[in-house]
Design an enzyme around this catalytic site. Structure first.
Site, short mmCIF file in Angstrom:
data_model
loop_
_atom_site.label_atom_id
_atom_site.label_comp_id
_atom_site.label_asym_id
_atom_site.label_seq_id
_atom_site.Cartn_x
_atom_site.Cartn_y
_atom_site.Cartn_z
N ASP A 1 37.19 34.71 37.17
CA ASP A 1 37.26 35.25 35.81
C ASP A 1 36.76 34.20 34.80
OD1 ASP A 1 38.81 37.57 36.85
OD2 ASP A 1 40.15 35.95 37.36
N HIS B 1 45.13 37.66 37.62
CA HIS B 1 43.80 38.11 38.04
C HIS B 1 43.85 39.63 38.18
CE1 HIS B 1 39.96 38.52 39.91
NE2 HIS B 1 40.50 39.10 40.96
N ALA C 1 37.20 36.62 59.02
CA ALA C 1 36.17 37.58 59.47
C ALA C 1 35.71 38.49 58.35
CB ALA C 1 36.70 38.40 60.64
N ASN D 1 44.19 39.39 46.96
CA ASN D 1 44.92 40.10 45.89
C ASN D 1 46.19 40.78 46.39
OD1 ASN D 1 43.36 39.62 43.59
ND2 ASN D 1 41.78 41.04 44.31
N GLY E 1 41.60 35.24 56.63
CA GLY E 1 40.68 36.34 56.31
C GLY E 1 39.27 35.98 56.72
N ARG F 1 44.06 47.77 49.47
CA ARG F 1 44.73 49.03 49.14
C ARG F 1 44.04 50.16 49.92
NH1 ARG F 1 46.97 51.11 43.70
NH2 ARG F 1 46.27 49.16 42.81
#
Ligand code: NAD
Ligand code: LMR
Length: 328
Positions: A160, A188, A14, A132, A12, A93
């Site tokens: 958290d 999480h 970028a 996630n 991930g 999402r």
């Protein structure tokens, strides 16, 4: 004499978390001020152009500890011989996407990446999953890497944990470092349970009072549970610098130790506290000599049990939803 460099893979690369994370790793914040580092960056084919821009910026910092920097869109290439892997990249999402669709899309990513780690990473590789749904993604990666020890996989719950320290330190008007024995249990997700029952401030247990109990239940727990959404609401993007900071904190402590202090980590359950074995669950640990050690036999009150059960049931449902995608 200079130490040999250590290879750290980040996926991930970028994206927005990595726009903070990579620069901090290259600066020595993860492995220390005397440890040369090689960054191996992974992102999708369509992100390679943007990634080249990030690489230019990293080069332009002239970090003294950075002895190598490669980019790839192939996990087998990016994870070859890596000692540490921070898996940030995941499918966000999109509009109209159900949680189940999100789980499936990410299951495909973390199966592939777990298999690649299994095939080519250093046998002692430590893997921290940030993307996630982090707990279940880490579970999938772990299950897809049967030749690597399950203890080498962790999901990030440190953001958290840090959020909890910050809220409590503001309430008590003490620096966050004065607070010890914070615990964040579970997933999480908003079902997580930030648990202040064992906390000390400057080494002294925090006196219980009706006011503190009320604040805990009505203010503290909801604020920590909803903090990710609150940041998205305010910023228009999910947390990035604080997530990168938490990833550094969690991986650094795992590698270098916590000096006796408790931290929360998402780790594969050994069955303690009634958490099903293998489930990737946030629990309190101490770290030393490159390993984590659970804090055992903590008292679980009826309130805590109820809270922990919420996250537990959510994670069992996530695990069951992707079970058919994993090797038997
Ligand atoms: P982002 O959208 O800015 O970046 C994600 C990057 O991942 C993109 O560059 C994308 O191309 C890449 N990517 C997607 N699929 C990939 C794959 N299969 N292989 C390699 N790269 C891939 O997102 P971000 O803000 O950097 O956040 C990344 C993830 O971290 C999100 O899932 C976010 O929800 C999560 N997150 C977790 C925590 C936590 O505490 N665990 C905190 C904050 C954010
Ligand atoms: C956070 O806790 O800040 C993120 O996990 C929120 C998100 O959905 O990316």
């Amino acid at each position: 004499m200079q130490k040999p460099p250590i290879k750290v893979a980040v996926s991930g690369a970028a994206g927005q978390i990595c726009y903070s994370l990579l620069f901090r790793i290259a600066n020595g914040d993860l492995l220390g001020a005397d440890q040369p580092v090689i960054l191996s960056l992974l992102d999708l084919p369509q992100a390679q152009q943007a990634l080249k821009g990030v690489v230019m910026e990293i080069e332009d910092c002239a970090f003294p500890l950075l002895t190598g920097l490669t980019i790839s869109d192939d996990a087998m290439t990016a994870f070859a011989d890596v000692k540490y892997a921070i898996l940030v990249g995941s499918r966000p999402r999109s509009k109209g996407m159900e949680r189940a669709d999100l789980l499936m899309a990410n299951a495909a990513i973390f199966t592939t990446q777990g298999q690649a780690l299994n095939a080519v990473a250093n046998r002692d590789v430590k893997v921290l999953v940030v993307g996630n749904p982090a707990n279940t993604n880490a579970y999938i990666a772990m299950k897809s890497a049967p030749d690597l020890p399950a203890e080498n996989f962790s999901s990030m719950i440190r953001l958290d944990h840090n959020r909890s320290l910050s809220q409590l330190s503001q309430r008590l008007s003490v620096p966050s470092h004065a607070i010890e024995q914070m615990v964040v249990w579970g997933n999480h997700s908003p079902t997580m349970f930030p648990d202040i029952r064992f906390c000390t401030s400057n080494g002294v247990p925090i006196p219980s009072s009706p006011e503190l109990s009320q604040w805990n239940e009505e203010t503290f727990i909801p604020i920590v549970a909803q903090r990710g959404s609150a940041v998205i609401e305010a910023r228009g993007h999910s947390s990035a610098a604080s997530a990168a900071n938490a990833a550094i904190d969690q991986m650094r402590d795992w590698i270098s130790g916590t000096d006796g202090r408790w931290v929360s980590m998402g780790i594969a359950s050994d069955g303690s506290y009634g958490i099903p074995e293998g489930l990737m669950f946030g629990v309190p640990v101490r770290c030393s000599a490159g390993s984590y050690h659970r804090i055992e036999n903590l008292e679980i009150s009826p309130f805590a049990l109820e809270k922990i059960a919420l996250s537990l049931h959510e994670l069992v449902a996530e695990r069951d939803a992707i079970a058919h995608l994993l090797p038997a």
